[in-house]
Design a protein around this motif. Sequence first.
Motif, mmCIF file in Angstrom:
data_model
loop_
_atom_site.group_PDB
_atom_site.id
_atom_site.type_symbol
_atom_site.label_atom_id
_atom_site.label_comp_id
_atom_site.label_asym_id
_atom_site.label_seq_id
_atom_site.Cartn_x
_atom_site.Cartn_y
_atom_site.Cartn_z
ATOM 1 N N THR A 61 0.834 -1.212 0.000
ATOM 2 C CA THR A 61 0.000 0.000 0.000
ATOM 3 C C THR A 61 0.866 1.258 0.000
ATOM 4 O O THR A 61 0.480 2.270 -0.556
ATOM 5 C CB THR A 61 -0.943 0.040 1.220
ATOM 6 O OG1 THR A 61 -0.159 -0.023 2.424
ATOM 7 C CG2 THR A 61 -1.930 -1.118 1.187
ATOM 8 N N ALA A 154 -4.667 2.134 -2.098
ATOM 9 C CA ALA A 154 -5.554 1.125 -1.523
ATOM 10 C C ALA A 154 -5.846 0.159 -2.675
ATOM 11 O O ALA A 154 -6.096 0.590 -3.806
ATOM 12 C CB ALA A 154 -6.828 1.775 -1.005
ATOM 13 N N THR A 163 -6.801 -1.361 2.749
ATOM 14 C CA THR A 163 -6.691 0.087 2.924
ATOM 15 C C THR A 163 -5.353 0.570 3.491
ATOM 16 O O THR A 163 -5.186 1.776 3.666
ATOM 17 C CB THR A 163 -7.835 0.601 3.822
ATOM 18 O OG1 THR A 163 -7.850 -0.185 5.021
ATOM 19 C CG2 THR A 163 -9.173 0.491 3.132
ATOM 20 N N ILE A 197 -12.979 5.939 -1.316
ATOM 21 C CA ILE A 197 -13.168 4.551 -0.876
ATOM 22 C C ILE A 197 -14.641 4.282 -0.595
ATOM 23 O O ILE A 197 -15.192 3.253 -1.003
ATOM 24 C CB ILE A 197 -12.286 4.262 0.363
ATOM 25 C CG1 ILE A 197 -10.816 4.191 -0.066
ATOM 26 C CG2 ILE A 197 -12.707 2.951 1.048
ATOM 27 C CD1 ILE A 197 -9.836 4.067 1.071
#
Length: 295
Positions: A61, A154, A163, A197
């Motif tokens: 990430t 993400a 995430t 998101i």
Amino acid sequence: MIKIIDINFLGTSSAIACFLIESDQELILIETGPSTVYNNLKKGIEDIGYDIKKIKHVFVTHIHLDHSGGAWRFAENGAKIYVHPNGMQHLIDPSKLIHSASKIYKDKMNMLWGEIKNIKKENVQSVEHREKIKVGNIIVESLHTPGHANHHIAWKVDQNIFTGDVAGAKIKSGPVLPACPPPEVDIEKWIQSLELIKKENPKVLYLTHFGKSTNVVSHIDEMKKRLKSWCLWIKKNSSNNNIEELTEKFNEYVSAFLKDEAKISNKLIEQYYTANPPYMSVSGLLRYWDKKNKN
Ligand SMILES: [Zn+2]
């Protein structure tokens, strides 16, 4: 299909997770943790029934050491490491990253993160926003999500989003807490990333710290709320130029919240502190306000 592996960071459970996804052909790993826990991860993968050396696709990430400090070991096994374009250079040559992490972690660097080696260019692949990577029958989509770090991704797989740090930490039934380490915290971008998101309408958030969060909307709303309150707390108290005093005061503020408001156990508090020590957020948020005031 998605397996959560607890890498037992510093001997603490539920602090840092890595995720293994089985496609019909190859394995996918999301996050590697630091190299100090490589053997724990190896064992976790063996327990699921696989050989760690068979992992050829590793998605990170971002390049903070608790998320990808051990990526080089996978590259040495021949894996490709997928990363944000702005993070790529730091995997190929981690010297700047090591330098800035040393300022935060000082003499604890080696104990926390262990060895950090260069990764060969051909083992690193930078991934654009909304780019889709196909591994066997699995499609991994990149969502560039700056805020915690400007090179944060993400990763979306079906209705699941991994995430990293953008959706904060939530351990067991505890509250959602952000981590705001220097040098790139940007609250406005962070809020936008959380909105992005939310709009993807995922069913599950997979948090590196730690595991699954299934009440997605309330999770994201809680994260936004806490991020704003931490940010304002630092603004209100930033006239105190003594950073040690300020850090101590912030620690008191966070632990009072965890004990009196969230009412979580001491053991759970310890797990939160291992995953994301709150002291980092003081310098990260001070830096954010500094930049903002200059603009
Ligand atoms: Zn991070």
